[in-house]
Design a protein around this motif. Structure first.
Motif, PDB file in Angstrom:
ATOM      1  N   GLN A  18      -7.628  -5.828  -2.561  1.00 42.66           N
ATOM      2  CA  GLN A  18      -7.880  -6.420  -2.686  1.00 42.66           C
ATOM      3  C   GLN A  18      -7.580  -7.026  -4.907  1.00 42.66           C
ATOM      4  N   HIS A  21       0.929  -1.353   0.467  1.00 42.43           N
ATOM      5  CA  HIS A  21       0.446   0.139   0.259  1.00 42.43           C
ATOM      6  C   HIS A  21       0.599   1.032   0.064  1.00 42.43           C
ATOM      7  N   ILE A  62      -8.317  10.268  -7.114  1.00 40.51           N
ATOM      8  CA  ILE A  62      -8.668   9.322  -5.855  1.00 40.51           C
ATOM      9  C   ILE A  62      -9.068   8.082  -6.002  1.00 40.51           C
ATOM     10  N   TYR A  63      -8.808   7.563  -5.148  1.00 41.79           N
ATOM     11  CA  TYR A  63      -8.430   6.059  -5.206  1.00 41.79           C
ATOM     12  C   TYR A  63      -9.107   5.989  -4.213  1.00 41.79           C
ATOM     13  N   ASP A  64      -9.908   4.139  -4.103  1.00 39.19           N
ATOM     14  CA  ASP A  64     -10.348   3.421  -3.027  1.00 39.19           C
ATOM     15  C   ASP A  64      -9.510   2.066  -2.938  1.00 39.19           C
ATOM     16  N   GLU A  65      -8.609   2.412  -1.534  1.00 39.18           N
ATOM     17  CA  GLU A  65      -7.408   1.836  -1.490  1.00 39.18           C
ATOM     18  C   GLU A  65      -8.058   0.233  -0.472  1.00 39.18           C
ATOM     19  N   ALA A  66      -8.864  -0.027  -0.221  1.00 39.05           N
ATOM     20  CA  ALA A  66      -8.876  -1.090   0.041  1.00 39.05           C
ATOM     21  C   ALA A  66      -9.350  -2.380  -1.052  1.00 39.05           C
ATOM     22  N   VAL A  67      -9.964  -1.857  -2.456  1.00 36.64           N
ATOM     23  CA  VAL A  67     -10.449  -1.548  -3.664  1.00 36.64           C
ATOM     24  C   VAL A  67      -8.892  -2.487  -4.491  1.00 36.64           C
ATOM     25  N   TRP A  68      -8.286  -1.506  -4.022  1.00 33.91           N
ATOM     26  CA  TRP A  68      -6.894  -2.288  -4.645  1.00 33.91           C
ATOM     27  C   TRP A  68      -6.338  -3.010  -4.166  1.00 33.91           C
ATOM     28  N   GLU A 115     -12.450  14.848  -3.048  1.00 32.25           N
ATOM     29  CA  GLU A 115     -12.855  14.955  -1.131  1.00 32.25           C
ATOM     30  C   GLU A 115     -12.574  16.431  -0.599  1.00 32.25           C
ATOM     31  N   SER A 129       0.339   4.302  -2.679  1.00 30.35           N
ATOM     32  CA  SER A 129      -0.126   5.312  -2.416  1.00 30.35           C
ATOM     33  C   SER A 129       0.806   6.385  -3.162  1.00 30.35           C
TER      34      SER A 129
END
Length: 159
Positions: A81, A48, A73-79, A124, A52
Motif C-alpha cells: 500500500q 512484492h 520483519i516487515y508487513d508486506e500488506a503495508v509495503w 516471529e 521480498s
C-alpha cells in the motif's frame, strides 16, 4: 546437518526465469486485474517478489556474517500500500528479483557445509538457520509463481 541439495539450489535459481516466462503474453489489463478483494494483481505480486527478495538477500548475508543477530520483519500488506505497488515499474522489479536471486545463488553454492547451520533470531520464527532462510525464499518464489498461474487460469476460463 541440513544443506541445500544441488536440485534445491537450481529450483531457487530458476524462480525469476519461470516468473518471466509465465508473464509472457499477459496484457496490461490482466496484469493489473485484482482477482478478489484483498488479493494482489499479477503486477503487484511481481513488485512484492522484488521487495521480498531484497530482504531475503540481506537476511541470508546478515546471518552468515553476523551469526546470532536479530533479523527484521516487515508487513508486506503495508509495503504494498505505502509503496504503491500498483504503480511501480514491473521491469525494474523483475530485474532486481533476478539479480538478487542470481547473486545469492552464487553465494549459496560457495558455502561450506557448516555455514548452512549458522543462525539468527527472527522475531516471529525464533532461531532460524541459513538453511531455513533458504527454504523460506525457495518456497516463496514457488508459491507466488503458482499464484500467478492461478490468476492466468481465471483469464483463460473467461475467454
Amino acid at each position: 546437518m541440513q544443506i541445500a541439495t544441488p536440485e534445491q539450489i537450481e529450483r531457487y535459481e530458476m524462480a525469476p526465469s519461470l516468473v518471466i516466462a509465465t508473464l509472457e503474453g499477459i496484457d496490461e489489463t490482466h496484469m493489473q486485474h485484482l482477482p478478489a478483494e484483498g488479493e494482489w494483481s499479477i503486477h503487484e505480486i511481481v513488485i512484492h517478489l522484488a521487495d521480498s527478495e531484497t530482504l531475503g538477500y540481506w537476511r541470508i548475508r546478515k546471518t552468515l556474517a553476523e551469526e546470532g543477530s536479530t533479523l527484521p520483519i516487515y508487513d508486506e500488506a503495508v509495503w504494498a500500500q505505502k509503496l504503491s505497488y500498483h504503480t511501480q515499474e514491473r521491469t525494474l522489479a523483475l530485474t532486481l528479483f533476478s539479480s538478487l536471486r542470481a547473486s545469492t545463488t552464487a553465494l549459496l553454492r560457495s558455502l561450506p557445509a557448516a555455514s548452512w547451520e549458522l543462525s539468527s533470531n527472527h522475531p516471529e520464527h525464533g532461531k532460524i538457520t541459513v538453511y531455513d532462510l533458504f527454504n523460506i525464499y525457495l518456497e516463496h518464489g514457488e508459491v507466488h509463481l503458482q499464484q500467478i498461474e492461478r490468476i492466468k487460469q481465471i483469464f483463460s476460463t473467461l475467454a
